[in-house]
Design a protein around this motif. Structure first.
Motif, PDB file in Angstrom:
ATOM      1  N   LYS A 113     -33.417  99.703 -27.365  1.00  0.00           N
ATOM      2  CA  LYS A 113     -32.463  99.999 -28.425  1.00  0.00           C
ATOM      3  C   LYS A 113     -32.292  98.807 -29.365  1.00  0.00           C
ATOM      4  O   LYS A 113     -32.244  98.963 -30.592  1.00  0.00           O
ATOM      5  N   CYS A 149     -35.195  98.332 -19.985  1.00  0.00           N
ATOM      6  CA  CYS A 149     -34.486  97.389 -19.124  1.00  0.00           C
ATOM      7  C   CYS A 149     -33.353  96.723 -19.895  1.00  0.00           C
ATOM      8  O   CYS A 149     -33.283  96.804 -21.123  1.00  0.00           O
ATOM      9  N   LYS A 150     -32.512  96.058 -19.130  1.00  0.00           N
ATOM     10  CA  LYS A 150     -31.520  95.160 -19.703  1.00  0.00           C
ATOM     11  C   LYS A 150     -32.088  93.750 -19.631  1.00  0.00           C
ATOM     12  O   LYS A 150     -32.728  93.371 -18.655  1.00  0.00           O
ATOM     13  N   THR A 151     -31.863  92.962 -20.665  1.00  0.00           N
ATOM     14  CA  THR A 151     -32.348  91.587 -20.661  1.00  0.00           C
ATOM     15  C   THR A 151     -31.426  90.749 -21.533  1.00  0.00           C
ATOM     16  O   THR A 151     -30.442  91.254 -22.086  1.00  0.00           O
ATOM     17  N   SER A 160     -26.497  90.095 -23.442  1.00  0.00           N
ATOM     18  CA  SER A 160     -27.132  91.154 -22.676  1.00  0.00           C
ATOM     19  C   SER A 160     -27.414  92.339 -23.595  1.00  0.00           C
ATOM     20  O   SER A 160     -26.526  92.825 -24.299  1.00  0.00           O
ATOM     21  N   ILE A 161     -28.663  92.807 -23.590  1.00  0.00           N
ATOM     22  CA  ILE A 161     -29.054  93.884 -24.499  1.00  0.00           C
ATOM     23  C   ILE A 161     -29.835  94.950 -23.747  1.00  0.00           C
ATOM     24  O   ILE A 161     -30.448  94.693 -22.708  1.00  0.00           O
ATOM     25  N   ASP A 162     -29.803  96.170 -24.281  1.00  0.00           N
ATOM     26  CA  ASP A 162     -30.746  97.212 -23.898  1.00  0.00           C
ATOM     27  C   ASP A 162     -31.988  96.973 -24.750  1.00  0.00           C
ATOM     28  O   ASP A 162     -31.946  97.106 -25.977  1.00  0.00           O
ATOM     29  N   LEU A 163     -33.085  96.602 -24.099  1.00  0.00           N
ATOM     30  CA  LEU A 163     -34.233  96.064 -24.831  1.00  0.00           C
ATOM     31  C   LEU A 163     -34.749  97.020 -25.898  1.00  0.00           C
ATOM     32  O   LEU A 163     -34.893  96.632 -27.070  1.00  0.00           O
TER      33      LEU A 163
END
Length: 427
Positions: free
Chosen positions: A348, A335-337, A343-346
């Protein structure tokens, strides 16, 4: 005294001034407080080790821990109803369980039962205040042994001399007595006319019977009966410790031999025979805490509190409490969070920044299965992240650095320790 210890002593002093005074005395005269000076035979067993240095806390810090414990516990107890509206499919989806399991657990969901649950949160002191690492809303709570430790301290002449010189009266929360009192009061209210005699069974796996020296049947039964009589002189009842398969059912009620059992306290992380659970569901027994332990002790609850996407479920005061006490935590799913407003790609991001995070199995106990990024090589961390995001029954939590405190080690010397506070919550 070296400079490092001088600096660390200040941390002990933040809890109460006399912590510093006692430490300085021991560091100056290390022979005065040795393990051989204390009568430890009756209180040490298995992994439990008596700490020669008590932790004094002042009123300010006591009030702070009380507030943190109550606010976090109440927030967690509210989550299944608040966010999932007690919908079995939604709960099953989030906690990664079957719908059948979810429906089974929710059979026993009653507001009064949830409100009365026993629990203990594990908190640490940080530069940003208290932080809750996990909440254990179960009946099997380590740490209540300190009710007996006060008497061990008071048998040591040097320690009594210190208390007298400092004008300090040693008090201790009698957690076991408080817990039994809470159990009795709630059970009387829940059972009404059925409550006399009020027999209580403490059940566990057969292989765990007798391991705890302080939980001897006769001693705990005397304490239980004293609490009953203090509550109401006309009350009768006894406390029995037994394996969970020793309780029998009849007319939807529970029996131990000829004795009808009104209360069950399970010491197996919520795992109890269906017969015991059904007696509770039918209203013929009170159970602490039973199968709902699995939901309320699940570390995914911290992700629900921490994740910004759920923030609209909480009011301003609750959001402040979450900010104050809950470390950044997420469920391990693709997910993105947000992490610190970025904002991050969780997956990665967590993979790339191992030193920032800890991975925990959502239903783990006693520290099993935890991976601390700082302690792992890159390849080991990447494997741990892959497993966690594949299974989804994990949380990733920001690594929270805690200051060190001085305590005595097992060899008797003074050494720096990381301090975890177990904050009990009864109801």
């Amino acid at each position: 005294m070296n400079q490092e210890y001088q600096d660390i002593i200040k941390n002990n002093e933040t809890l109460a001034r006399c912590n510093r005074t006692l430490l300085e005395r021991i560091l100056q005269e290390p022979e005065r407080f040795k393990r051989s000076d204390f009568d430890l035979g009756s209180i040490e067993y298995g992994p439990v080790r008596f700490q020669l240095l008590p932790t004094f806390i002042n009123r300010r810090f006591s009030a702070l821990t009380r507030q943190a414990s109550i606010q976090v516990t109440n927030l967690i107890k509210s989550l299944p109803g608040r966010i999932f509206a007690l919908h079995p499919e939604k709960i099953a989806d989030f906690y990664e369980i079957s719908k059948q399991t979810s429906e089974y657990l929710l059979q026993g969901f009653r507001d009064e039962h949830v409100a009365a649950m026993l629990g203990r949160g594990d908190f640490i002191i940080t530069g940003n205040g208290l932080k809750c690492l996990e909440m254990n809303l179960g009946a099997k709570l380590g740490g209540w042994e300190q009710q007996y430790w006060r008497y061990v301290y008071l048998k040591n002449p040097d320690f009594v001399s210190f208390l007298n010189e400092e004008g300090v009266r040693l008090q201790a929360y009698e957690n076991l007595t408080m817990m039994i009192t809470h159990i009795v009061q709630h059970s009387i209210a829940a059972l009404g006319e059925q409550c006399n005699p009020l027999n209580c069974a403490v059940v566990m796996r057969a292989e765990d019977l007798g391991k705890d020296k302080n939980l001897q049947n006769q001693a705990i039964n005397r304490l239980y009966q004293a609490v009953l009589k203090k509550k109401d002189a006309s009350l009768d009842g006894m406390l029995i410790m037994c394996a969970d398969d020793k309780l029998q059912t009849g007319h939807d009620c529970l029996y131990y031999g000829e004795q009808r059992i009104a209360i069950v306290v399970e010491l197996n992380h919520g795992l109890i025979p269906k017969e015991i659970y059904q007696a509770y569901v039918q209203g013929n027994a009170v159970v602490f805490n039973g199968p709902l332990t699995w939901i309320f002790s699940n570390k995914l609850n911290l992700a629900l509190l921490s994740d910004h996407q759920y923030s609209h479920y909480f009011n301003e005061e609750e959001i402040d409490a979450i900010h104050d006490y809950i470390p950044w935590t997420r469920k391990t799913k693709a997910c993105k969070t947000l992490y610190k407003d970025e904002s991050i790609d969780l997956q990665k991001f967590v993979t790339a920044h191992k030193d920032l995070f800890v991975l925990k199995p959502s239903d783990g106990v006693a520290g099993f299965g935890i991976s601390v990024g700082k302690a792992l090589e890159r390849t080991a961390w990447e494997r741990a992240v892959d497993v966690a995001f594949l299974e989804k029954k994990w949380v990733v939590q920001e690594y929270v650095e805690a200051p060190k405190f001085l305590y005595q080690s097992r060899d008797g010397g003074i050494k720096p320790h990381k301090l975890v506070l177990g904050l009990f919550q009864f109801g």
